[in-house]
Design a protein around this motif. Structure first.
Motif, PDB file in Angstrom:
ATOM      1  N   GLY A  20      52.457 -16.153  26.566  1.00 22.52           N
ATOM      2  CA  GLY A  20      52.025 -15.520  26.000  1.00 22.52           C
ATOM      3  C   GLY A  20      50.684 -15.793  25.972  1.00 22.52           C
ATOM      4  O   GLY A  20      49.447 -15.453  26.231  1.00 22.52           O
ATOM      5  N   SER A  21      49.997 -16.592  24.841  1.00 24.91           N
ATOM      6  CA  SER A  21      48.673 -17.343  24.671  1.00 24.91           C
ATOM      7  C   SER A  21      48.198 -17.815  26.159  1.00 24.91           C
ATOM      8  O   SER A  21      47.679 -17.283  26.557  1.00 24.91           O
ATOM      9  CB  SER A  21      49.130 -18.145  23.811  1.00 24.91           C
ATOM     10  OG  SER A  21      47.702 -18.830  23.814  1.00 24.91           O
ATOM     11  N   ALA A  22      48.851 -18.861  26.672  1.00 23.73           N
ATOM     12  CA  ALA A  22      48.226 -18.631  27.823  1.00 23.73           C
ATOM     13  C   ALA A  22      48.162 -18.181  29.117  1.00 23.73           C
ATOM     14  O   ALA A  22      47.236 -18.493  29.559  1.00 23.73           O
ATOM     15  CB  ALA A  22      49.655 -20.232  28.044  1.00 23.73           C
ATOM     16  N   VAL A  23      49.023 -17.710  28.839  1.00 22.66           N
ATOM     17  CA  VAL A  23      49.464 -17.031  30.430  1.00 22.66           C
ATOM     18  C   VAL A  23      48.534 -15.211  29.687  1.00 22.66           C
ATOM     19  O   VAL A  23      48.506 -14.541  28.860  1.00 22.66           O
ATOM     20  CB  VAL A  23      50.570 -16.060  30.835  1.00 22.66           C
ATOM     21  CG1 VAL A  23      50.565 -15.301  32.007  1.00 22.66           C
ATOM     22  CG2 VAL A  23      51.728 -17.166  31.375  1.00 22.66           C
ATOM     23  N   TYR A 102      33.741 -12.876  24.388  1.00 22.95           N
ATOM     24  CA  TYR A 102      33.878 -12.097  25.413  1.00 22.95           C
ATOM     25  C   TYR A 102      34.885 -11.760  26.389  1.00 22.95           C
ATOM     26  O   TYR A 102      35.806 -11.198  26.417  1.00 22.95           O
ATOM     27  CB  TYR A 102      33.453 -12.950  26.822  1.00 22.95           C
ATOM     28  CG  TYR A 102      33.946 -14.395  27.172  1.00 22.95           C
ATOM     29  CD1 TYR A 102      34.898 -13.712  28.181  1.00 22.95           C
ATOM     30  CD2 TYR A 102      33.603 -15.488  26.581  1.00 22.95           C
ATOM     31  CE1 TYR A 102      35.496 -15.061  28.672  1.00 22.95           C
ATOM     32  CE2 TYR A 102      34.145 -16.663  26.854  1.00 22.95           C
ATOM     33  CZ  TYR A 102      35.361 -15.595  28.052  1.00 22.95           C
ATOM     34  OH  TYR A 102      36.128 -17.185  28.781  1.00 22.95           O
ATOM     35  N   TYR A 103      36.418 -12.372  25.400  1.00 17.82           N
ATOM     36  CA  TYR A 103      37.291 -11.994  26.002  1.00 17.82           C
ATOM     37  C   TYR A 103      37.652 -10.210  25.895  1.00 17.82           C
ATOM     38  O   TYR A 103      38.362 -10.216  26.044  1.00 17.82           O
ATOM     39  CB  TYR A 103      38.675 -13.494  26.010  1.00 17.82           C
ATOM     40  CG  TYR A 103      39.685 -12.996  25.978  1.00 17.82           C
ATOM     41  CD1 TYR A 103      39.856 -14.235  26.996  1.00 17.82           C
ATOM     42  CD2 TYR A 103      40.746 -12.742  25.712  1.00 17.82           C
ATOM     43  CE1 TYR A 103      40.915 -14.955  28.289  1.00 17.82           C
ATOM     44  CE2 TYR A 103      41.694 -13.196  27.121  1.00 17.82           C
ATOM     45  CZ  TYR A 103      42.063 -14.203  27.672  1.00 17.82           C
ATOM     46  OH  TYR A 103      43.494 -14.261  28.273  1.00 17.82           O
ATOM     47  N   SER A 104      38.010 -10.338  24.761  1.00 19.64           N
ATOM     48  CA  SER A 104      37.320  -8.751  23.704  1.00 19.64           C
ATOM     49  C   SER A 104      37.254  -8.573  24.465  1.00 19.64           C
ATOM     50  O   SER A 104      37.954  -6.735  25.089  1.00 19.64           O
ATOM     51  CB  SER A 104      37.540  -8.933  22.276  1.00 19.64           C
ATOM     52  OG  SER A 104      36.420  -9.086  22.145  1.00 19.64           O
ATOM     53  N   SER A 330      46.506 -14.902  20.550  1.00 21.32           N
ATOM     54  CA  SER A 330      46.488 -16.216  19.893  1.00 21.32           C
ATOM     55  C   SER A 330      45.063 -17.033  19.110  1.00 21.32           C
ATOM     56  O   SER A 330      45.312 -17.453  18.930  1.00 21.32           O
ATOM     57  CB  SER A 330      47.136 -17.115  20.971  1.00 21.32           C
ATOM     58  OG  SER A 330      46.219 -16.894  21.676  1.00 21.32           O
ATOM     59  N   LEU A 331      43.976 -16.531  20.464  1.00 19.44           N
ATOM     60  CA  LEU A 331      42.346 -16.946  19.636  1.00 19.44           C
ATOM     61  C   LEU A 331      42.453 -16.133  18.058  1.00 19.44           C
ATOM     62  O   LEU A 331      41.526 -17.240  17.966  1.00 19.44           O
ATOM     63  CB  LEU A 331      41.811 -15.776  21.301  1.00 19.44           C
ATOM     64  CG  LEU A 331      41.597 -17.051  22.328  1.00 19.44           C
ATOM     65  CD1 LEU A 331      41.352 -15.719  23.012  1.00 19.44           C
ATOM     66  CD2 LEU A 331      41.062 -18.100  21.882  1.00 19.44           C
ATOM     67  N   ILE A 332      42.498 -15.378  17.974  1.00 16.97           N
ATOM     68  CA  ILE A 332      42.445 -13.926  17.119  1.00 16.97           C
ATOM     69  C   ILE A 332      43.025 -15.729  16.157  1.00 16.97           C
ATOM     70  O   ILE A 332      42.247 -15.403  14.952  1.00 16.97           O
ATOM     71  CB  ILE A 332      42.281 -12.517  16.547  1.00 16.97           C
ATOM     72  CG1 ILE A 332      41.335 -12.852  17.663  1.00 16.97           C
ATOM     73  CG2 ILE A 332      41.804 -12.614  15.807  1.00 16.97           C
ATOM     74  CD1 ILE A 332      41.031 -10.923  17.845  1.00 16.97           C
TER      75      ILE A 332
END
Ligand code: PHE
Length: 467
Positions: A20-23, A102-104, A330-332
């Motif tokens: 899930g983190s990767a995709v 920026y992802y968020s 996962s980033l957070i």
């Protein structure tokens, strides 16, 4: 650090969370356009080689560092006895922080599109490009610019969703969400694939994706593929070390790494085979855009031309939404795990503060879009160059520079300092056999660090002139 450290509740839970983190947006939002620009099949081959020869060994290295140290990304190097390498961890934590900003926000745009497709698809259809510009604060009809408050509002909601899941913790938050989100994502992906390749006229796009146009390939393409592969696999930053640290000792790191890398790469390829043929079939080859707006402006045009477009549009943006959420979480988590363990802060306030700060910085990204693509909202200082390049600068700094450097640091650490034997010993516990130990040793000591270094330097030196 303490024996209360969180752990994944089940094998499947970990794989789904790591996959899930990767995709993520990387696979669906970034990959197809890059594959198109990089010459279709030629890019796909380079990408595959990078995943196999560099991605898998680095994934194995990061997960073993995390599990051996049972620690967040910065402390893990110190825990293993090599304080001097903590910079690799700092790099990771900083990259995760920058990307989340920026992802968020892109996640927020996606959320807006899910709503738009459900409640007012005609508004998007009437003028797909104008609708997207409007979201970002530019009125294409009058040329006026305004504060993109809708986009900001949806980014805030998206960030809040992430925060709620993170606060619930590793097992009952992150793992549980992924167990729903990931299967949903796969089902949607397959439905869209069938739709795209059965569109009349999609063969040309398929042919392009399977053709080998090597004339478009240079060092720069290889660096783009490298940055894209590591970004897509969530490598070279805080994530896989952190996720590895929640892994129990009887999990098979080798097998898990291979599964995660294959899953992620498959999803990227499938996304490429959905997006490019669908664009060729509806808008023609010229419709393939490069920038970040492609998934929004151009694809809305694609769905408009397609029978059942509203339905498939909703599915597509839901797909993007699940992908973005499971990755953003996962980033957070990488950032939060670091802050809570390092400074002994509480999980809940830390999550809320970190998310708020990243959201606020991300506002610059959303606000600068109109200025970049068209002309100024806030930052169009005398029509000059200012923050409009925020997105590009970010991508250069993170994907092309810091991620490869972080991955290089990781290879040097495992290959030469901590030694492959320690990683192998970490993996071969509880009777687990590491079948690929030999190639792993060679790849992580020689092949991976040397090629990452060469690609990085060559592209920085020649990249701009060759591209
Ligand atoms: N791998 C994610 C994607 O492809 C992005 C990401 C990068 C997530 C780094 C976590 C860490 O979109």
């Amino acid at each position: 650090m303490n024996n209360k450290r969180a752990q994944w509740g089940s094998k499947l839970g970990f794989i789904l969370a790591a996959a899930g983190s990767a995709v993520g947006l990387g696979n669906i939002w970034k990959f197809p356009g890059k594959a198109y620009e990089g010459g279709g099949g030629a890019f796909l081959l380079i990408y595959l080689a990078i995943v196999l020869l560099l991605g898998i060994p680095v994934m194995i290295s990061e997960l073993s560092i995390g599990r051996a140290s049972q620690s967040n990304v910065v402390d893990s190097f110190r825990k293993l006895g090599y304080r001097g390498f903590s910079w690799v961890g700092w790099f990771g934590a900083i990259v995760a922080f920058l990307i989340t900003c920026y992802y968020s926000h892109v996640g927020g745009w996606v959320l807006r599109y899910v709503f738009s497709y459900i409640t007012q698809p005609q508004a998007v259809y009437a003028d797909p490009t104008g609708y997207f510009y409007g979201l970002l604060g530019y009125d294409a009809a009058t040329g006026a610019t305004f504060f993109p408050w809708t986009a900001i509002l949806f980014a805030a909601i998206f960030m809040a969703l992430n925060a709620v899941i993170i606060i619930r913790g590793v097992e009952s938050g992150i793992e549980r969400f992924n167990k729903i989100g990931m299967p949903a994502l796969f089902i949607i992906l397959l439905i869209l694939l069938v739709r795209a390749v059965t569109l009349p006229g999609s063969e040309e796009g398929l042919r392009y994706m399977l053709s080998f146009d090597w004339s478009k390939v240079n060092f720069h393409t290889v660096l783009v593929a490298l940055g894209q592969a590591f970004y897509s696999l969530s490598l070279g930053m805080a994530i896989m070390i952190t996720y590895g640290s929640y892994l129990s000792k009887d999990e098979n790191i080798e097998r898990n790494s291979v599964i995660i890398c294959i899953t992620d790469t498959m999803v990227a390829m499938i996304a490429g085979f959905i997006v490019i043929p669908a664009v060729f079939a509806t808008l023609g080859a010229d419709g393939v855009g490069k920038g970040g707006g492609f998934a929004f402006a151009s694809l809305a045009g694609v769905f408009r031309q397609m029978p059942g477009g509203v339905f498939f549009g909703i599915l597509f943006y839901l797909l993007l939404l699940f992908a973005a959420l499971t990755s953003c979480i996962s980033l957070i988590e990488g950032v939060v795990a670091f802050l809570t363990e390092r400074f002994h802060w509480q999980r809940k306030p830390t999550t809320i503060i970190a998310c708020s700060v990243m959201f606020l910085i991300g506002c610059v990204y959303t606000c600068s879009q109109a200025a970049f693509d068209i002309k100024g909202v806030w930052f169009d200082l005398a029509n000059g160059v200012s923050f409009p390049i925020f997105g590009d600068a970010m991508e250069f700094l993170t994907d092309r520079l810091m991620i490869p450097l972080g991955a290089l640091g990781c290879c040097i650490f495992v290959g030469w300092i901590w030694k492959p034997e320690s990683a192998i010993a970490e993996i071969e516990q509880n009777g687990i056999k590491f079948g690929l130990a030999k190639p792993f040793r060679f790849l992580v000591r020689f092949f991976a660090p040397i090629s990452i270094f060469v690609i990085l330097v060559a592209s920085l030196v020649f990249g701009t002139t060759l591209s």
